[in-house]
Scaffold this motif. Sequence first.
Motif, PDB file in Angstrom:
ATOM      1  N   SER A  19       3.465   4.195  -8.568  1.00 43.84           N
ATOM      2  CA  SER A  19       4.128   3.380  -7.679  1.00 43.84           C
ATOM      3  C   SER A  19       3.440   2.329  -7.144  1.00 43.84           C
ATOM      4  N   ILE A  49      12.957   0.748  -9.648  1.00 45.22           N
ATOM      5  CA  ILE A  49      12.144   0.269 -10.595  1.00 45.22           C
ATOM      6  C   ILE A  49      11.624  -1.097 -10.048  1.00 45.22           C
ATOM      7  N   TRP A  50      10.467  -1.405  -9.975  1.00 44.57           N
ATOM      8  CA  TRP A  50       9.917  -2.347  -9.430  1.00 44.57           C
ATOM      9  C   TRP A  50       8.855  -3.323 -10.601  1.00 44.57           C
ATOM     10  N   ASP A  51       9.505  -4.637 -10.450  1.00 47.56           N
ATOM     11  CA  ASP A  51       8.820  -5.527 -11.362  1.00 47.56           C
ATOM     12  C   ASP A  51       7.803  -6.131 -10.762  1.00 47.56           C
ATOM     13  N   LEU A  96       5.461  -2.733 -14.702  1.00 44.68           N
ATOM     14  CA  LEU A  96       6.624  -1.920 -13.843  1.00 44.68           C
ATOM     15  C   LEU A  96       6.034  -0.749 -13.182  1.00 44.68           C
ATOM     16  N   ARG A  97       6.708  -0.416 -12.186  1.00 48.92           N
ATOM     17  CA  ARG A  97       6.291   0.728 -11.279  1.00 48.92           C
ATOM     18  C   ARG A  97       7.572   1.529 -10.856  1.00 48.92           C
ATOM     19  N   LEU A  98       7.625   2.582 -10.585  1.00 51.65           N
ATOM     20  CA  LEU A  98       8.541   3.273  -9.940  1.00 51.65           C
ATOM     21  C   LEU A  98       8.545   3.686  -8.587  1.00 51.65           C
ATOM     22  N   ALA A 127      13.675   6.366 -14.255  1.00 52.44           N
ATOM     23  CA  ALA A 127      13.160   5.619 -15.154  1.00 52.44           C
ATOM     24  C   ALA A 127      12.731   6.439 -16.127  1.00 52.44           C
ATOM     25  N   LEU A 138       8.804   2.769 -18.500  1.00 52.16           N
ATOM     26  CA  LEU A 138       7.302   2.301 -18.297  1.00 52.16           C
ATOM     27  C   LEU A 138       6.460   2.937 -19.278  1.00 52.16           C
ATOM     28  N   ARG A 146       6.889  -3.176 -19.976  1.00 51.94           N
ATOM     29  CA  ARG A 146       8.372  -2.744 -20.023  1.00 51.94           C
ATOM     30  C   ARG A 146       8.631  -2.419 -21.533  1.00 51.94           C
TER      31      ARG A 146
END
Length: 575
Positions: free
Chosen positions: A546, A560-562, A553-555, A443, A404, A414
């Motif tokens: 988050s 790992i979230w797109d 991107l987030r953790l 990440a 990130l 990304r």
Amino acid sequence: MRRTTRTAEDLRALAAVARGEAPADLYLAGGRVLNVYSGEVLEANVAVARGRVAYVGRRRTMVGEQTTVLDVTGRLLVPGYFDPHCHPGAMYTPVTLAEAVLPRGTVAAVADTLFPLVYADPARLEQVLQDLSRLPFHYYWFLRLHAQAPLPQEAERFAPDRLDRLLHLEPVRTAGEVTRWPLLHAGDPRLTELVAAVLAAGRRVEGHAPGVGWERLQALVAAGVSSDHEAITAEQALDRLRAGLYVMLRHSSLRGDLPALAGVASVARAFSGRLMLTPDGPDATFIADHGYMDAVIRQALLAGVDPVAAYQMATLNPATYYGLDEELGGIAPGRLADLNVLVDLRDPTPERVIAGGRLVAEEGRLTAPIEAPEWVSAFPRRYAPTWRPDPSLFAPPRGAAIALHLQNAVITRRRDLTLSDGPPPGVQVLTLLAPDGRWVARALLSGFADRLGGLACTYTVGGGMAVAGDDPHDMAAAARRTLELGGGVVAVEDGQVRFELPLPIGGLMSPEPLHRLAARVRELGAFLRARGYRHEDPTYTLFFLSFDSLPDLRLTALGIWDARAGRVLVPREER
């Protein structure tokens, strides 16, 4: 929703004072009054009884032997300020926020329920909201319809029947903010049903549409959104007005947008009644250094907004928007006697603050301390040293890895890396841990610091402990110390704790007075900047790692979230 809480006894008593047949409790003599209804500054005295304004005018016939007379000659009286979009948990608590901003003239706020919904004892949630609404500071609430990051218990915490019960509490005036606006835009059945229930209950719906242009705004407004506070240019703000939205102009520690937004508040639009001002949850240092709503009004004045319009945007407009203009927002008979004594219209920081008909602050200090309700115990301890984070949790990956990369304080891009001997300089290992250690998401993080031993933080929107750093041993030590504190922010270098800020209330809030918290937040900022942090606000960087609606991107608790695709790229690891 009730528009006023006046009883028949109140009406009789106030009218008697206005006629001069009964003595006032308080009489402010010799000043001028900003009439936000007519847009005038008038020579007038103000009589107060039963905590409300009874009379505004020249007569003194309601001054009796027991009336307290306050000489405000040469001063200007303006309504108490009203924040329409408040986040009373930016490491401070709702009570410490009220204690800090009341002396600066803010008397009311419509505040976020995210933390109570997610982290408070469910059996005590309604009582928490009601207790905080009874403070001398007027708390009203906006009810969240969903979490701000994927949470394991989200379906339970945001169940429709639970939200419906809360929606009908009198202090709950609106719902939102709808940060998952793409779902609403796409016609998501669950979210659309919730919005319909909110509108049927007579409440507003607060939007959150950063960067959304004209075409997509049409669908969001058609889907029930009432307002938006995410415009960052005057053109975007004008689009929102043209689409029928109420628009909140923001200025705070994270986004100082008013100089760019002020252009929308020109000519007739300034007096349309559809513009409001908000600081949108500034950190403790901003409030300590600059103020709160008074700071936002000052910025509006510096940006060229008409002075009367600027005060209307911080008083009458939000009160009217939320159906509270019979109680708040102006100095007129029947309204609550919440008003500020100013030296001049160009200086919105008050000399004195009257709230509920009492002098509560003078020269920036509370003269009537706030007695806090018993609400802190409703937030059970979530972080405890019942497990021991091990350095192996924080070992750097090998081979292909996703980072990130911080483009600014909160937006990420990304970055794909291939690692053989650990991350390159300026890239840290990043993990998100469950409070009890049952799962871990992993990440890399770049653009945050040039070097960092280990930093652990429970002030996250994702419900876990974020740990970042270069050294797995320092990261483990920081995580262990954070558990011992019951939550907070801890930095470790070379095995030694270099900084710690306890946040024992849910792992999110400190009970310390705001000025002390501000000093610690400054220390954290200085510590991180010395190690290469170069963005606006490190506390919000940590908090939003988050946040599932911010690109790219987030953790999160899922992995790992797109954010753009709305899917998990790399799932979390169960332990």
